[in-house]
Design an enzyme around this catalytic site. Structure first.
Site, short mmCIF file in Angstrom:
data_model
loop_
_atom_site.label_atom_id
_atom_site.label_comp_id
_atom_site.label_asym_id
_atom_site.label_seq_id
_atom_site.Cartn_x
_atom_site.Cartn_y
_atom_site.Cartn_z
N ASP A 296 0.82 -1.20 0.00
CA ASP A 296 0.00 0.00 0.00
C ASP A 296 0.87 1.26 0.00
OD1 ASP A 296 -2.74 1.05 0.22
OD2 ASP A 296 -2.12 1.76 2.20
N GLU A 343 1.06 -0.35 -5.11
CA GLU A 343 -0.10 0.56 -5.09
C GLU A 343 0.43 1.96 -5.35
OE1 GLU A 343 -2.35 3.47 -4.24
OE2 GLU A 343 -1.78 2.91 -2.20
N ASP A 399 -11.21 1.24 -1.29
CA ASP A 399 -11.38 2.64 -0.90
C ASP A 399 -12.34 3.41 -1.81
OD1 ASP A 399 -9.78 2.73 1.39
OD2 ASP A 399 -7.96 3.17 0.25
#
Length: 507
Positions: A296, A343, A399
């Site tokens: 992430d 990401e 998200d």
């Protein structure tokens, strides 16, 4: 990453089943079977760590430990460690489509404690498999067990409010705590043992059916975590072990004040001096748990956004240099070349793009981002005809809004752009989500991963997370009857059409 393939994104917690939350259950195995029937290669999940305040899997009490909520109670019943009647009597909430974290917190631990007592009485802690588990995980498990035991004794208080001898890890205070809290520490070790045992069994089941697990690791750890408490030298803390700066992202078109995450920032000089030992251990543990790792907020390794501790929002922050490729060279030297998804979403600089390319990792392309009229220059990168082959394509992520919810919320001119791109009539009655799925699957991106909600055509009531909000997130669960044979067949047909079916093993 040489073969075209596809998968589905769904948190373990979103699985159907009894006892309040999706877990490592028979329903998880049924989902794996359904994925295989649908012609998929990947099951992408969210982080599996124990969740803290806000219930976010990206704010965990440990980067190494597992979430006790995901332990399957029915398996413990089958082992004679729990009675089915006790599990049925526990109140985990009334809505099977939503996780009630408050009731889980109150009512799941007493059951696990009961299982621990029976296991211990039966001599479970003398079993060779358990002793091997302790030895293999000692580097993090002992600190985590002690951290969690002290936290329980302190009424759940964050470690920075503990008495100074414990907060500052004075040896005599820790020795006393280990003695006084030996029972609670034993319980915490048992929970982690059962978590690992059940997860490994589920992963082996998935792998045997051709399903690979894509795990997710946050770039940062939580401040109130065993990681920060046990290794303060690795973070930007002052002499009193308070943060000097915290993580966030700067103001942008989505937020005028940016996002203030509050995580402690790494002291990269200390990590470099250690040869990145902590990161090597973290990634090694991740590859024990997953087949592919998504990292992430990858841009934070190039430059990270530093916000002064105590700032009211992220507008006062500034960018600082991260470790760059040196970290990933050290990881490759120690662990070999392992599959990573970077990401790389959000505002990207040339140096971030270069880091992703130099590391050889595929980045992410999110189709929803392609029609953002607020940032048309960046949006072009997310149009499928601009994708490189070496990327992983998503309709959206955990998200984002679901595709159905997103299409209903965007501006009229953005909906018009969507229809033009998809060659779709604005008056079309057929739901949009299949057009979106097919566009993503048809792209040249080597891997394509679709959130389950977008195959089901669900609206934003099925959204997983709304960033920068607290409460109401991470709750969605799929209905038991939604995963039909008909849907699997349709997904399999689309997967075959766009050349993403897994290769059949040679006869």
């Amino acid at each position: 990453m040489n073969q075209r393939a596809s998968g589905i994104l769904m948190p373990v917690s979103s699985l159907p089943g009894p006892y309040g939350i999706g877990c490592f259950s028979q329903q998880a195995r049924a989902f794996v079977d359904w994925l295989a029937e649908a012609g998929q290669t990947f099951w992408q999940i969210l982080p599996l760590g124990p969740t803290s305040y806000g219930d976010s899997p990206y704010q965990s009490f440990s980067t190494f430990a597992g979430n006790p909520y995901l332990i399957d109670l029915q398996t413990l019943v089958g082992e004679g460690l729990l009675d089915a009647a006790d599990c049925e009597a526990a109140d985990f909430g009334d809505d099977p489509a939503s996780v009630d974290y408050g009731k889980l917190y109150q009512n799941r631990q007493p059951l696990l404690q009961r299982a621990f007592a029976r296991w211990q009485a039966a001599g479970g802690d003398a079993q060779p498999a358990y002793r091997e588990f302790l030895a293999r995980n000692a580097a993090w498990l002992e600190d985590y067990a002690l951290f969690t035991a002290i936290k329980t004794a302190q009424g759940g208080a964050a470690w920075d409010s503990w008495p100074d001898p414990l907060r500052l890890r004075r040896p005599e205070a820790l020795a006393s705590a280990r003695q006084e809290l030996a029972g609670e520490m034993g319980y915490q070790r048992f929970v982690q043992y059962k978590f690992e045992e059940q997860w490994k069994a589920l992963k082996a089941y998935a792998n045997a059916r051709g399903i690979r697990i894509v795990g997710d690791i946050p770039i940062y750890v939580a401040f109130d975590s065993a990681d920060t408490w046990a290794s303060p030298e690795l973070f930007q803390l002052d002499g009193e072990r308070r943060p000097t700066g915290v993580a966030g992202v700067p103001p942008d078109g989505f937020s005028a004040t940016g996002q203030l995450w509050g995580n402690p920032l790494y002291d990269w000089d200390a990590h470099r001096a250690s040869g990145y030992r902590w990161w090597i251990a973290r990634l090694a543990a991740s590859y024990e748990r997953y087949d592919v790792v998504r990292i992430d907020h990858f841009r934070g390794f190039d430059e990270y956004y530093w916000v002064p501790a105590g700032a009211p929002d992220a507008s006062e922050g500034r960018w600082k240099k991260g470790p760059g490729k040196e970290l990933f060279d050290a990881l490759r030297d120690a662990l070999g070349q392992r599959p990573v998804i970077a990401e790389d979403l959000g505002y990207l600089t040339d140096t971030v793009r270069r880091l992703v390319a130099d590391c050889g990792f595929p980045g992410m392309k999110v189709l929803e981002f392609a029609f953002d009229s607020r940032d048309s220059s960046s949006a072009r990168d997310y149009l499928p005809h601009n994708y490189p082959e070496h990327c992983v394509v998503y309709t959206g992520t955990h998200d984002n809004e679901t595709v159905a919810g997103w299409y209903g919320s965007i501006l009229p001119e953005e909906r018009a752009a969507v229809c033009r791109y998809l060659h779709r009539s604005p008056d079309a009655v057929e739901p949009l989500h299949w057009d979106f799925v097919c566009t993503a699957m048809a792209s040249v991106g080597r891997w394509c991963i679709i959130p389950l909600q977008d195959y089901l055509g669900l609206d934003n009531r099925a959204r997983i997370n709304h960033p920068s909000t607290l409460g109401g997130n991470w709750r969605w669960r799929v209905e038991a009857g939604a995963l039909t044979d008909e849907l699997a067949a349709r997904i399999c047909a689309v997967t075959e059409t766009y050349g993403r079916l897994p290769e059949k093993p040679a006869e």
